[in-house]
Design a protein around this motif. Structure first.
Motif, PDB file in Angstrom:
ATOM      1  N   ILE A 247       1.076  -0.934   0.215  1.00  0.00           N
ATOM      2  CA  ILE A 247       0.047  -0.083  -0.226  1.00  0.00           C
ATOM      3  C   ILE A 247       0.205   1.052  -0.381  1.00  0.00           C
ATOM      4  CG2 ILE A 247      -1.205   1.002   0.812  1.00  0.00           C
ATOM      5  CD1 ILE A 247      -2.811  -1.578   2.052  1.00  0.00           C
ATOM      6  N   ALA A 248       1.636   1.481   0.915  1.00  0.00           N
ATOM      7  CA  ALA A 248       2.792   2.332   0.924  1.00  0.00           C
ATOM      8  C   ALA A 248       3.566   2.206  -0.509  1.00  0.00           C
ATOM      9  CB  ALA A 248       3.834   2.514   2.051  1.00  0.00           C
ATOM     10  N   ALA A 249       3.622   1.533  -0.972  1.00  0.00           N
ATOM     11  CA  ALA A 249       5.104   1.106  -2.403  1.00  0.00           C
ATOM     12  C   ALA A 249       3.315   1.951  -3.275  1.00  0.00           C
ATOM     13  CB  ALA A 249       5.245   0.064  -2.691  1.00  0.00           C
ATOM     14  N   LEU A 250       2.664   1.848  -3.528  1.00  0.00           N
ATOM     15  CA  LEU A 250       1.890   1.794  -4.547  1.00  0.00           C
ATOM     16  C   LEU A 250       0.869   3.541  -4.703  1.00  0.00           C
ATOM     17  CD1 LEU A 250      -1.090  -0.831  -4.844  1.00  0.00           C
ATOM     18  CD2 LEU A 250       0.925   0.185  -6.919  1.00  0.00           C
ATOM     19  N   THR A 251       0.919   4.336  -3.136  1.00  0.00           N
ATOM     20  CA  THR A 251       0.966   5.106  -2.504  1.00  0.00           C
ATOM     21  C   THR A 251       1.294   6.713  -3.262  1.00  0.00           C
ATOM     22  OG1 THR A 251      -0.571   4.461  -0.764  1.00  0.00           O
ATOM     23  CG2 THR A 251      -0.072   6.743  -0.622  1.00  0.00           C
ATOM     24  N   SER A 252       3.222   6.137  -2.603  1.00  0.00           N
ATOM     25  CA  SER A 252       4.359   6.926  -3.389  1.00  0.00           C
ATOM     26  C   SER A 252       4.579   6.620  -4.494  1.00  0.00           C
ATOM     27  CB  SER A 252       5.562   6.490  -2.014  1.00  0.00           C
ATOM     28  OG  SER A 252       5.510   4.880  -2.387  1.00  0.00           O
ATOM     29  N   SER A 253       4.233   6.200  -5.116  1.00  0.00           N
ATOM     30  CA  SER A 253       4.322   6.261  -6.499  1.00  0.00           C
ATOM     31  C   SER A 253       2.824   6.590  -7.298  1.00  0.00           C
ATOM     32  CB  SER A 253       4.455   4.988  -7.171  1.00  0.00           C
ATOM     33  OG  SER A 253       3.816   4.124  -7.307  1.00  0.00           O
ATOM     34  N   GLY A 254       2.044   6.935  -6.472  1.00  0.00           N
ATOM     35  CA  GLY A 254       1.081   7.408  -7.664  1.00  0.00           C
ATOM     36  C   GLY A 254       0.279   6.809  -8.250  1.00  0.00           C
ATOM     37  N   GLN A 255      -0.021   5.272  -7.602  1.00  0.00           N
ATOM     38  CA  GLN A 255      -0.675   3.953  -8.328  1.00  0.00           C
ATOM     39  C   GLN A 255      -1.297   3.696  -6.911  1.00  0.00           C
ATOM     40  OE1 GLN A 255       1.347   2.244 -11.201  1.00  0.00           O
ATOM     41  NE2 GLN A 255       3.414   2.426  -9.563  1.00  0.00           N
ATOM     42  N   ALA A 256      -2.503   4.736  -6.566  1.00  0.00           N
ATOM     43  CA  ALA A 256      -2.742   3.878  -5.239  1.00  0.00           C
ATOM     44  C   ALA A 256      -4.161   3.895  -6.081  1.00  0.00           C
ATOM     45  CB  ALA A 256      -3.451   6.106  -4.136  1.00  0.00           C
ATOM     46  N   TRP A 257      -4.669   4.314  -6.999  1.00  0.00           N
ATOM     47  CA  TRP A 257      -6.438   3.725  -7.581  1.00  0.00           C
ATOM     48  C   TRP A 257      -5.847   2.425  -7.765  1.00  0.00           C
ATOM     49  CZ3 TRP A 257      -4.793   1.179 -12.201  1.00  0.00           C
ATOM     50  CH2 TRP A 257      -3.304   1.519 -12.520  1.00  0.00           C
ATOM     51  N   ILE A 259      -4.674  -0.316  -5.639  1.00  0.00           N
ATOM     52  CA  ILE A 259      -3.957  -1.017  -4.083  1.00  0.00           C
ATOM     53  C   ILE A 259      -5.651  -1.773  -4.213  1.00  0.00           C
ATOM     54  CG2 ILE A 259      -4.656  -0.369  -1.660  1.00  0.00           C
ATOM     55  CD1 ILE A 259      -3.247   2.149  -1.986  1.00  0.00           C
ATOM     56  N   ALA A 260      -6.969  -1.536  -4.949  1.00  0.00           N
ATOM     57  CA  ALA A 260      -7.541  -2.753  -5.050  1.00  0.00           C
ATOM     58  C   ALA A 260      -7.706  -3.903  -5.858  1.00  0.00           C
ATOM     59  CB  ALA A 260      -9.062  -1.276  -5.149  1.00  0.00           C
ATOM     60  N   LEU A 261      -6.658  -3.027  -6.812  1.00  0.00           N
ATOM     61  CA  LEU A 261      -7.260  -4.605  -7.678  1.00  0.00           C
ATOM     62  C   LEU A 261      -5.628  -5.005  -7.079  1.00  0.00           C
ATOM     63  CD1 LEU A 261      -7.195  -5.471 -10.887  1.00  0.00           C
ATOM     64  CD2 LEU A 261      -5.574  -3.666 -11.508  1.00  0.00           C
ATOM     65  N   VAL A 262      -4.738  -4.738  -7.401  1.00  0.00           N
ATOM     66  CA  VAL A 262      -3.918  -5.706  -6.066  1.00  0.00           C
ATOM     67  C   VAL A 262      -4.518  -6.610  -5.560  1.00  0.00           C
ATOM     68  CG1 VAL A 262      -1.150  -6.421  -5.560  1.00  0.00           C
ATOM     69  CG2 VAL A 262      -1.604  -4.284  -7.268  1.00  0.00           C
ATOM     70  N   ASN A 263      -4.925  -6.243  -4.393  1.00  0.00           N
ATOM     71  CA  ASN A 263      -5.123  -7.086  -2.426  1.00  0.00           C
ATOM     72  C   ASN A 263      -6.133  -7.829  -2.888  1.00  0.00           C
ATOM     73  OD1 ASN A 263      -5.769  -6.899  -0.020  1.00  0.00           O
ATOM     74  ND2 ASN A 263      -7.739  -6.383  -0.664  1.00  0.00           N
ATOM     75  N   TRP A 306       3.205  -1.476  -9.578  1.00  0.00           N
ATOM     76  CA  TRP A 306       1.211  -1.892 -10.191  1.00  0.00           C
ATOM     77  C   TRP A 306       1.340  -3.357 -10.031  1.00  0.00           C
ATOM     78  CZ3 TRP A 306      -2.626  -3.780 -12.673  1.00  0.00           C
ATOM     79  CH2 TRP A 306      -3.230  -3.344 -13.909  1.00  0.00           C
ATOM     80  N   TRP A 307       1.517  -3.645 -11.357  1.00  0.00           N
ATOM     81  CA  TRP A 307       1.445  -4.928 -12.591  1.00  0.00           C
ATOM     82  C   TRP A 307       2.233  -5.690 -12.007  1.00  0.00           C
ATOM     83  CZ3 TRP A 307       5.291  -6.092 -15.942  1.00  0.00           C
ATOM     84  CH2 TRP A 307       6.076  -5.559 -16.721  1.00  0.00           C
ATOM     85  N   SER A 308       3.701  -5.449 -12.063  1.00  0.00           N
ATOM     86  CA  SER A 308       5.013  -6.049 -11.077  1.00  0.00           C
ATOM     87  C   SER A 308       4.325  -6.519 -10.527  1.00  0.00           C
ATOM     88  CB  SER A 308       5.824  -5.906 -11.426  1.00  0.00           C
ATOM     89  OG  SER A 308       6.475  -4.026 -10.535  1.00  0.00           O
ATOM     90  N   LEU A 309       3.670  -5.850  -8.813  1.00  0.00           N
ATOM     91  CA  LEU A 309       3.853  -6.204  -8.193  1.00  0.00           C
ATOM     92  C   LEU A 309       2.509  -7.507  -8.137  1.00  0.00           C
ATOM     93  CD1 LEU A 309       4.051  -5.473  -5.241  1.00  0.00           C
ATOM     94  CD2 LEU A 309       2.262  -3.710  -4.904  1.00  0.00           C
ATOM     95  N   LEU A 310       1.759  -7.711  -8.697  1.00  0.00           N
ATOM     96  CA  LEU A 310       0.719  -8.088  -9.146  1.00  0.00           C
ATOM     97  C   LEU A 310       1.016  -9.098  -9.130  1.00  0.00           C
ATOM     98  CD1 LEU A 310      -3.118  -7.306 -10.495  1.00  0.00           C
ATOM     99  CD2 LEU A 310      -1.908  -9.181 -10.990  1.00  0.00           C
ATOM    100  N   PHE A 311       1.305  -9.106 -10.098  1.00  0.00           N
ATOM    101  CA  PHE A 311       2.285 -10.846 -10.402  1.00  0.00           C
ATOM    102  C   PHE A 311       2.903 -11.501  -9.570  1.00  0.00           C
ATOM    103  CE2 PHE A 311       0.547  -9.573 -14.760  1.00  0.00           C
ATOM    104  CZ  PHE A 311       0.554 -10.466 -14.729  1.00  0.00           C
ATOM    105  N   LEU A 312       4.020 -10.514  -8.953  1.00  0.00           N
ATOM    106  CA  LEU A 312       5.113 -10.828  -7.299  1.00  0.00           C
ATOM    107  C   LEU A 312       4.687 -11.415  -6.453  1.00  0.00           C
ATOM    108  CD1 LEU A 312       7.756  -8.428  -8.693  1.00  0.00           C
ATOM    109  CD2 LEU A 312       8.357 -10.785  -9.406  1.00  0.00           C
TER     110      LEU A 312
END
Length: 397
Positions: A247-257, A259-263, A306-312
């Motif tokens: 959540i912190a990574a996506l928020t700080s990189s401007g990809q907070a939108w 968060i719900a998808l990755v979760n 965000w998409w690399s985080l999702l897969f990893l």
């Protein structure tokens, strides 16, 4: 229809069907899922109420949100002991009364009053997570507990996918005061449903307290049980610390939108892992699953979008529900019938302890280093704890 309790356990989806056919298991599973939705909405609702309604910062909001689980960590073993001694219904009466009082007056309190009341309410909150595990351990024969606890872990994932989203949306649409009262009503309705069902909390099916002395502490607080509780705490540290970090990574990189998808994808992977674990012919040992969870978490530290985080995160998701289910199954097998409520309460405390460690640990590492370092640290905790828990769980006393 054959008696599924008497026939050999099946693999595949049939394992879950056999468990749900056991008396009371289907009903307690449905009630548990419904009850956990308002329970998982508590944290986000109290956070938003503190920030948007009371006008405090997120640090102050975090203290209020942490007050309830901190109280629950203290209250779960105490309420579990009450269930052991007096049965389920007196505990339901106490927790429903306390919950109705807190959620009715909480919207009217200032910050200091809300902080103190939330802690007391946590102590007296219906321990739905621990209680459901106790009922499952009492109602399901030892040879069928693996799919039963896997199913329970899968319903927990669904609740965590649903509850916080419902709490945040209702707060935006209806306001925090109304949402808090809706949560209170949901918890009271769950208590009423449990009262009517009155499921067995011991293997003999007797809801009343037994006569005679309780087993001494050293007879049931064994090294294997300590190892299983340690594994649960470490698993929660890995899971919740990773969640905070991404959540912190996506928020700080401007990809907070995202968060719900990755979760959501992470939770779906956990559901799949829980299904595979519960439907397998043979379960994997708890330390091996815990080590797999920790090791699978480490690659997420390399995510760059965000998409690399999702897969990893997919491998870690696959190991999440299965590890928690294995922990519940191990504790269920190790808990003597007379103190089952106390032991499952200790499991609830172990879970809450993991949350209490994970969030500040990840937060400090995010601030001083990076979200990736936080993920590495939390995953490493699980790997180290697996090595410590393995020899403890090998000893059967």
């Amino acid at each position: 229809m054959p008696d599924t309790a008497a026939t050999a356990p099946r693999a595949g989806p049939g394992a879950f069907a056999d468990v749900l056919r056991l008396p009371g298991v289907g009903a307690i599973t449905a009630i548990a899922m419904a009850a956990r939705i308002p329970a998982t909405a508590v944290g986000v609702t109290l956070t938003l109420h503190t920030v948007t309604t009371l006008g405090h910062g997120f640090g102050a909001a975090g203290l209020v949100a942490a007050a309830v689980p901190t109280g629950m960590a203290i209250g779960a073993p105490l309420l579990g002991t009450m269930v052991d001694r007096h049965g389920l219904r007196p505990v339901l009466a106490l927790t429903m009364t306390a919950g109705l009082l807190f959620w009715s007056v909480a919207p009217l309190l200032g910050y200091a009053g809300l902080l103190g009341a939330a802690f007391v309410a946590g102590i007296l909150t219906l321990p739905v997570f621990s209680l459901v595990r106790q009922v499952i351990a009492a109602a399901v024969p030892a040879g069928r507990r693996r799919p039963a606890f896997a199913l329970d872990s899968m319903t927990v994932e669904i609740s965590y996918m649903t509850g916080p989203a419902v709490g945040s949306l209702l707060t935006v649409w209806l306001g925090s005061a109304t949402t808090m009262r809706v949560i209170g009503a949901g918890l009271v309705l769950a208590g009423i449903a449990l009262w009517r069902l009155d499921p067995p909390v011991r293997a003999d099916g007797d809801g009343a307290a037994r006569t005679g002395p309780r087993p001494p502490l050293r007879s049931w607080l064994t090294r294997p049980l300590v190892g299983a509780l340690l594994a649960v705490t470490a698993a929660v540290i890995a899971i919740m610390g990773t969640e905070f970090a991404f959540i912190a990574a996506l928020t700080s990189s401007g990809q907070a939108w995202a968060i719900a998808l990755v979760n959501a994808v992470w939770c779906l992977a956990s559901l799949l892992g829980g299904f595979l674990y519960g439907s397998a012919r043979r379960g994997l040992p708890l330390p091996l699953l815990l080590a797999a969870l920790g090791l699978a978490t480490l690659p997420a530290a390399l995510a760059w979008s965000w998409w690399s985080l999702l897969f990893l995160l997919l491998p870690a998701g696959l190991a999440t529900a299965s590890t928690l289910a294995a922990g519940s199954a191990a504790i269920g097998d190790l808990a003597p019938d007379r103190v089952r409520g106390l032991v499952t309460g200790l499991q609830g405390s172990a879970t809450t302890l993991g949350i209490a460690i994970a969030t500040p640990l990840a937060g400090v590492l995010v601030d001083t280093a990076s979200p990736g370092v936080a993920m590495l640290a939390c995953g490493s905790v699980a790997v180290v704890a697996a090595g410590v828990a393995a020899p403890l769980l090998r000893v059967r006393t």
